[in-house]
Design a protein around this motif. Sequence first.
Motif, mmCIF file in Angstrom:
data_model
loop_
_atom_site.group_PDB
_atom_site.id
_atom_site.type_symbol
_atom_site.label_atom_id
_atom_site.label_comp_id
_atom_site.label_asym_id
_atom_site.label_seq_id
_atom_site.Cartn_x
_atom_site.Cartn_y
_atom_site.Cartn_z
ATOM 1 N N ASP A 349 0.858 -1.191 0.000
ATOM 2 C CA ASP A 349 0.000 0.000 0.000
ATOM 3 C C ASP A 349 0.890 1.236 0.000
ATOM 4 N N MET A 351 1.787 4.743 1.243
ATOM 5 C CA MET A 351 1.503 5.514 2.447
ATOM 6 C C MET A 351 1.232 6.976 2.096
ATOM 7 N N SER A 352 0.338 7.592 2.856
ATOM 8 C CA SER A 352 0.054 9.009 2.659
ATOM 9 C C SER A 352 1.213 9.849 3.192
ATOM 10 N N GLU A 353 1.234 11.126 2.817
ATOM 11 C CA GLU A 353 2.290 12.018 3.304
ATOM 12 C C GLU A 353 2.312 12.061 4.824
ATOM 13 N N ASN A 354 1.129 12.076 5.431
ATOM 14 C CA ASN A 354 1.067 12.132 6.889
ATOM 15 C C ASN A 354 1.578 10.834 7.510
ATOM 16 N N GLU A 355 1.251 9.689 6.889
ATOM 17 C CA GLU A 355 1.740 8.406 7.404
ATOM 18 C C GLU A 355 3.256 8.319 7.295
#
Length: 443
Positions: A349, A351-355
């Motif tokens: 998956d 990951m988002s910028e925040n993750e």
Amino acid sequence: MTHNDKSNMTIIGGTRGLGKWFAEHLKNDFNIRITSRDESSGKPVAEEIGVEYSNNNIEAIKDADIIVFSVPIEHMVETIREVAPHAPEGSLLMDVTSVKTEPAEALKKYAPENAEILPCHPMFGPRVPTLKRQIIILTPIENRSPKWLPRVKDYLDKTDCEVVITTPNEHDKYMSIVQGLTHFSYISLASTIRKLNINVKESRNFSSPVYTIMLDMVSRVVYQNPYLYYSIQKNNLETSNAREALIKESIYLSNLIEGGKEDDFVKSIVESAKHLDDHEDALARSDKAISMLTQKSNVLAKSIGKEVGLKHQHSENVHMGIVKEVGSKNVILETGNNDEICFKLSNVDIMSENEVFEWKKDNLQLENFNLSVLLPSKCDEKYLLEMFRNIEPVIDVELIDVYNGEQIDDSQTSYTFHYTVFEREEKDYVEEFIEGIGGTIRK
């Protein structure tokens, strides 16, 4: 059990599968006790998820408000017969099997008249992360759950479940198609592909999106508990009719093709298409599923040369690196020391910028600096801190000193910040930013 304002729930057979899932996900709302015959394996499970354990089913339900039977289908009636007569007055007895007629009859027969019963079928497996948006089927028996049915329904509604209420017989009729016929079809497909000696991995190189999705769904079924699938086929008597109808229709359609009866074959498809309602919604959902197959590769292709974070779906290990190359099935990341790792897109998956930010913050060695800067005395400290936090590389910041004194002009104040960044080189960027807004850095 601990006595507080929570109801006491005993899950018979709660050390694995769906029973364990409910223990893990309901322990904040109920006082949970789980049972199994084997204490050596059951007790560690209870300790792991933080609930009570008992290897005595009768003893385990003595103070239970809710008793949930979560044992294999073939043992359900026997377990209900053994345990249900000992249920406390006013308690609720539920089962969570995928077949409802026989368990419902057993609950009616063996549960005390002063207890209530509510056969139940959660339409999900233990891989789902939450109750939200999951379907749960309740099959109440007339006059046997006047108090508990509204309470259970209200609880499920508040957890955003989709609740379906029907009868045990109607449930089994539809489940013979929704589960029985579907599972049997997928298992038959898998068995046929095996007997045709098809190289499945190689076949994916020739696959259409529909074939890929079909193969993934077939794999999802056959990789899970085969004993459960046998039990569903065997114990829901309605599935026998469904299987016979499928086999008969398959032979009929095959004979149409072999006999060159194109018109009859086409007519059968057209009539079937008319019978399947909501075709526009079906097309929209399948279009979305197909587009998801290429979504990861499209996103990563736009990130070539940039850093991304990938989380492996099975191990949950996180990999950070620069995207070097993206194909229809794989992505290559450049990690530290110019190492390269190739991942299957289906296994990771993005990951988002925040993750990514939170992972770096928790896992990388951070760089800490103090910075003293002269700024106008009229500056508001709250807004200065907010401004500093919004400097792109900055992770955390605090104001550790404010100084007005000799060698400092009356119109200015010296503010000392302690801040954290991921890399030492980012210190230069922070100082250039501060000087760019008019600050004078004190060396």
